[in-house]
Design an enzyme around this catalytic site. Structure first.
Site, mmCIF file in Angstrom:
data_model
loop_
_atom_site.group_PDB
_atom_site.id
_atom_site.type_symbol
_atom_site.label_atom_id
_atom_site.label_comp_id
_atom_site.label_asym_id
_atom_site.label_seq_id
_atom_site.Cartn_x
_atom_site.Cartn_y
_atom_site.Cartn_z
ATOM 1 N N HIS A 123 -22.314 19.585 18.876
ATOM 2 C CA HIS A 123 -21.914 18.864 20.080
ATOM 3 C C HIS A 123 -22.049 19.796 21.287
ATOM 4 O O HIS A 123 -22.240 21.006 21.133
ATOM 5 C CB HIS A 123 -20.475 18.335 19.955
ATOM 6 C CG HIS A 123 -19.424 19.385 19.792
ATOM 7 N ND1 HIS A 123 -18.820 19.668 18.578
ATOM 8 C CD2 HIS A 123 -18.868 20.242 20.685
ATOM 9 C CE1 HIS A 123 -17.939 20.636 18.743
ATOM 10 N NE2 HIS A 123 -17.952 21.017 20.011
HETATM 11 P P1 TYD Z 1 -14.488 19.500 16.727
HETATM 12 O O1 TYD Z 1 -14.338 20.058 18.102
HETATM 13 O O2 TYD Z 1 -15.460 18.372 16.519
HETATM 14 O O3 TYD Z 1 -14.823 20.748 15.799
HETATM 15 P P2 TYD Z 1 -16.082 21.014 14.869
HETATM 16 O O4 TYD Z 1 -17.299 20.787 15.705
HETATM 17 O O5 TYD Z 1 -15.932 22.437 14.449
HETATM 18 O O6 TYD Z 1 -15.946 20.064 13.742
HETATM 19 O O7 TYD Z 1 -13.061 19.083 16.207
HETATM 20 C C1 TYD Z 1 -12.834 18.586 14.904
HETATM 21 C C2 TYD Z 1 -11.701 17.571 14.981
HETATM 22 O O8 TYD Z 1 -10.516 18.180 15.475
HETATM 23 C C3 TYD Z 1 -12.010 16.403 15.915
HETATM 24 O O9 TYD Z 1 -11.490 15.229 15.293
HETATM 25 C C4 TYD Z 1 -11.212 16.681 17.152
HETATM 26 C C5 TYD Z 1 -10.046 17.511 16.649
HETATM 27 N N1 TYD Z 1 -9.589 18.512 17.617
HETATM 28 C C6 TYD Z 1 -8.372 18.352 18.250
HETATM 29 O O10 TYD Z 1 -7.646 17.366 18.032
HETATM 30 N N2 TYD Z 1 -7.956 19.318 19.140
HETATM 31 C C7 TYD Z 1 -8.703 20.405 19.419
HETATM 32 O O11 TYD Z 1 -8.287 21.274 20.247
HETATM 33 C C8 TYD Z 1 -9.977 20.558 18.766
HETATM 34 C C9 TYD Z 1 -10.865 21.735 19.040
HETATM 35 C C10 TYD Z 1 -10.381 19.586 17.868
#
Ligand code: TYD
Length: 138
Positions: free
Chosen positions: A52
């Protein structure tokens, strides 16, 4: 390397016989006020993460334990770096597509973020990222 997507700051570290203490502070090594901290751990080597970009969010990413590979893409070029050292802080600017691969078993990825969590700041589709990045750069 001029105009590299890989912007790594070497963090100051105090080392003595007790061990190492590494620190970062605004504005010397963190170019934004930190609103949020999160960390990724108990990762699986075969489970890449990221895929992303963020419209506004800026982040500083540190492998405080172990190692992992980070690929950054600005819509024009793609560069890869392996973070292996807790003294290295990788700056990930707004509108940069990121992917994280090949986590070591002991990897802990610490992220300092400039804004609170906001799903509407994410672009999770690569084609949409390419479209938005072109609009922003015009
Ligand atoms: P995401 O940023 O998509 O991390 P990755 O790319 O490593 O999988 O986050 C994963 C999940 O966690 C997504 O459902 C959003 C949630 N999230 C939060 O609720 N708070 C946060 O601060 C972060 C970074 C993620």
């Amino acid at each position: 390397m001029p105009n590299s997507l890989i912007n790594i700051a070497e963090l100051p570290t105090i080392t003595d016989r007790r061990g190492c203490l590494t620190f970062a502070q605004f504005p010397d090594n963190i170019p934004f006020s930190v609103s949020r901290v999160y960390f990724i751990y108990k990762t699986d080597n075969d489970s890449p993460r990221g895929f992303h970009a963020h419209r506004e969010l800026q982040q500083l990413m540190i492998a405080i334990s172990g190692s992992f590979e980070v690929t950054l893409d600005d819509g024009q070029s793609r560069e890869k770096v392996i973070l292996t050292n807790p003294t290295q802080a990788l700056l990930i600017d707004r509108m940069i597509w990121r992917e994280m691969h090949n986590f070591s078993q002991d990897a802990i990825c610490l992220v300092l973020a400039s804004m609170p969590y906001d799903e509407s700041d994410y672009i999770r589709n690569y084609d949409e990222f390419l479209t938005v990045v072109k609009e922003v750069r015009q």
